[in-house]
Write a protein that holds these residues in place. Structure first.
Motif, mmCIF file in Angstrom:
data_model
loop_
_atom_site.group_PDB
_atom_site.id
_atom_site.type_symbol
_atom_site.label_atom_id
_atom_site.label_comp_id
_atom_site.label_asym_id
_atom_site.label_seq_id
_atom_site.Cartn_x
_atom_site.Cartn_y
_atom_site.Cartn_z
ATOM 1 N N GLY A 1 35.252 30.612 48.160
ATOM 2 C CA GLY A 1 35.803 31.152 47.151
ATOM 3 C C GLY A 1 36.905 31.949 47.390
ATOM 4 O O GLY A 1 37.190 32.370 48.483
ATOM 5 N N GLY A 2 37.553 32.830 46.407
ATOM 6 C CA GLY A 2 38.464 33.780 46.381
ATOM 7 C C GLY A 2 39.222 33.883 45.214
ATOM 8 O O GLY A 2 38.855 33.741 43.951
ATOM 9 N N ASP A 3 40.522 34.434 45.348
ATOM 10 C CA ASP A 3 41.274 34.858 44.105
ATOM 11 C C ASP A 3 42.666 34.567 44.681
ATOM 12 O O ASP A 3 43.122 34.720 45.797
ATOM 13 N N THR A 4 43.740 33.953 43.549
ATOM 14 C CA THR A 4 44.895 33.778 44.096
ATOM 15 C C THR A 4 45.969 34.538 43.149
ATOM 16 O O THR A 4 45.641 34.190 41.760
ATOM 17 N N MET B 1 42.230 35.081 38.472
ATOM 18 C CA MET B 1 42.023 36.026 37.330
ATOM 19 C C MET B 1 43.129 36.007 36.419
ATOM 20 O O MET B 1 44.222 36.310 37.026
ATOM 21 N N ALA B 2 42.896 35.944 35.240
ATOM 22 C CA ALA B 2 44.038 36.205 34.273
ATOM 23 C C ALA B 2 44.549 37.369 33.837
ATOM 24 O O ALA B 2 43.478 38.020 33.197
HETATM 25 MG MG MG Z 1 40.018 34.642 40.087
#
Ligand code: MG
Ligand code: ADP
Length: 333
Positions: free
Chosen positions: A130-133, A1-2
C-alpha cells in the motif's frame, strides 16, 4: 487521499491519473499479504510468536539525494535504507508501504523507479502492500514491516561491558564518493567508481542481521556516521567504548587517501548502511562464521566497557580527538 484540488496544477495530456499510475506501476498480485494494494487498508496476518519490527524513512530531493538522480538507483536506495533498519534489528523483511509525492506523473521516470524498487524488494522477499500518491515536490517515504521472534531483536540498549565491537563492510566509502560529488576533493575514475556504487546502491545487510540473532547483543546501522551512531548505542546501553581507529577496514580506495580525510570518512561519514554491532568475546568465532555464511566482511574495531563515553585510540594506544560531528538535520553548521 483527497484534499482540496489544486486547479493550477492541470496534468499534461500524456500524464497518468493517480489510480492508473498506481495500478500500472505499483500494484502487483499479493503474494503473502491477505490483501495488498487497492483497498482502504492492506491486511497482514500476524504470525504466532513473532513481533513486528516497523520503521519509516523519508527521502527528500535536495536533502537526501540530488535533483536529477537516476530513478532506478533512487528506487533501490529508498528501499535499501529502510531494509537496513530491519537488518539492524535482526528482522526478516515482510511488507512495505510507499508514500510518494511527485511533481509530475512521468511514465518513464516511474517505470525506472519501480524497476529499481521491485528488483531489491524481490531480492529480499518484501512485498509492497500500500501507500499514498500525491502531486508535490519529489519526496519518498517508505514504511517497512519485518518479523522477528519475540525477544530476539538486536536492540540498541543491549550492549554489555566486555562485548567486542564489530562493523560490517568498509564504512567511509559512501562519504568519500559524496565528497567527490560535492567538490571537496577529486577522485580518479578508477577510485570513484567503486565508492560511488556504495553511495548510490547501498547493500542492506539483511542476511547478516538475521545471522547475528542469538549471537550479537546490540546492533545499529551506520547511517549518520560511525562514531555518532555508536554514541546512540552507548547512551541506550549505559556503557562506554574504546574504538581502535587503525582497526577500521580501509579497502583499496580509502587506503589511498590522506590520513585526515580517510579518518573523517571512516569515523563520521554517513550513508554506508553497514551494521555496527556488539557481541561477547566468547562468541567471536560465531560472529565470523555468521558473516562468512552470508559473504560479508566484518572487522573487530574495539570493545565496550570502561568509563562511560567513547575513546578513540591509535595503534600505539594514544587517544585521538573524536570531535567529528555526526550528521544532524537540525544542527546549525
Ligand atoms: Mg491515499
Ligand atoms: P485512500 O483514499 O483510501 O487513501 P488511495 O486512493 O490513496 O486510498 O489509494 C488507493 C490504494 O492504492 C490503496 O490501497 C493504497 O494503499 C494504494 N496506493 C496508493 N499509492 C500507492 C503507492 N505509491 N504505492 C503502493 N500503493 C499505493
Amino acid at each position: 487521499m483527497a484534499h482540496a484540488p489544486d486547479a493550477s496544477a492541470a496534468a499534461p495530456a500524456d500524464a497518468l491519473g493517480e489510480f492508473e499510475l498506481i495500478a500500472r506501476h505499483f500494484q502487483r498480485p499479493a503474494a503473502r499479504a491477505v490483501l495488498g494494494v487497492g483497498d482502504d487498508c492492506a491486511l497482514l496476518q500476524p504470525v504466532a510468536g513473532q513481533q513486528w519490527a516497523v520503521s519509516t524513512d523519508m527521502l527528500v530531493e535536495g536533502r537526501h539525494f540530488l535533483a536529477g538522480t537516476d530513478p532506478r538507483r533512487l528506487g533501490h536506495k529508498a528501499l535499501a535504507v529502510n531494509l537496513s533498519d530491519l537488518a539492524a534489528m535482526g528482522a526478516q523483511p515482510h511488507a512495505f508501504l510507499l508514500a510518494l509525492a511527485l511533481p509530475a506523473a512521468d511514465p518513464a521516470w516511474l517505470r525506472e523507479f519501480a524497476a529499481g524498487l521491485f528488483a531489491l524488494a524481490d531480492e529480499h522477499g518484501i512485498e509492497l502492500v500500500g501507500g499514498d500518491t500525491t502531486r508535490g515536490p519529489l519526496n519518498l517515504c517508505l514504511t517497512v514491516l519485518g518479523l522477528v521472534p519475540a525477544g530476539a531483536a538486536l536492540r540498541r540498549d543491549a550492549a554489555r561491558a566486555g562485548d567486542e565491537l564489530w562493523v560490517s563492510g568498509v564504512p567511509g566509502e559512501a562519504r568519500l564518493a559524496l565528497g567527490h560529488l560535492r567538490g571537496e576533493w577529486a577522485l580518479e575514475p578508477a577510485a570513484l567508481e567503486p565508492v560511488l556504487a556504495r553511495l548510490e546502491r547501498p547493500t542492506p545487510r539483511v542476511a547478516l542481521g538475521l545471522a547475528l540473532r542469538g549471537i550479537a547483543h546490540a546492533a545499529i546501522d551506520v547511517s549518520d556516521g560511525l562514531l555518532g551512531d555508536l554514541g546512540h548505542v552507548l547512551r541506550a546501553s549505559g556503557v562506554g567504548a574504546e574504538v581502535l581507529a587503525d582497526a577500521l577496514p580501509r579497502g583499496r580506495v580509502l587506503a589511498e587517501q590522506p590520513e585526515a580525510r580517510r579518518r573523517a570518512c571512516q569515523l563520521a561519514g554517513g550513508d554506508d548502511y553497514e551494521l555496527l554491532f556488539t557481541a561477547p568475546a566468547a562468541r567471536r568465532a560465531q560472529v565470523l562464521d555468521a558473516a562468512a555464511g552470508c559473504g560479508v566482511q566484518v572487522s573487530r574495531i574495539g570493545s565496550m566497557g570502561g568509563e562511560p563515553g567513547l575513546r578513540l585510540l591509535d595503534a600505539a594506544g594514544r587517544s585521538i580527538d573524536t570531535g567529528f560531528p555526526s550528521f544532524d538535520h537540525f544542527a546549525t553548521p
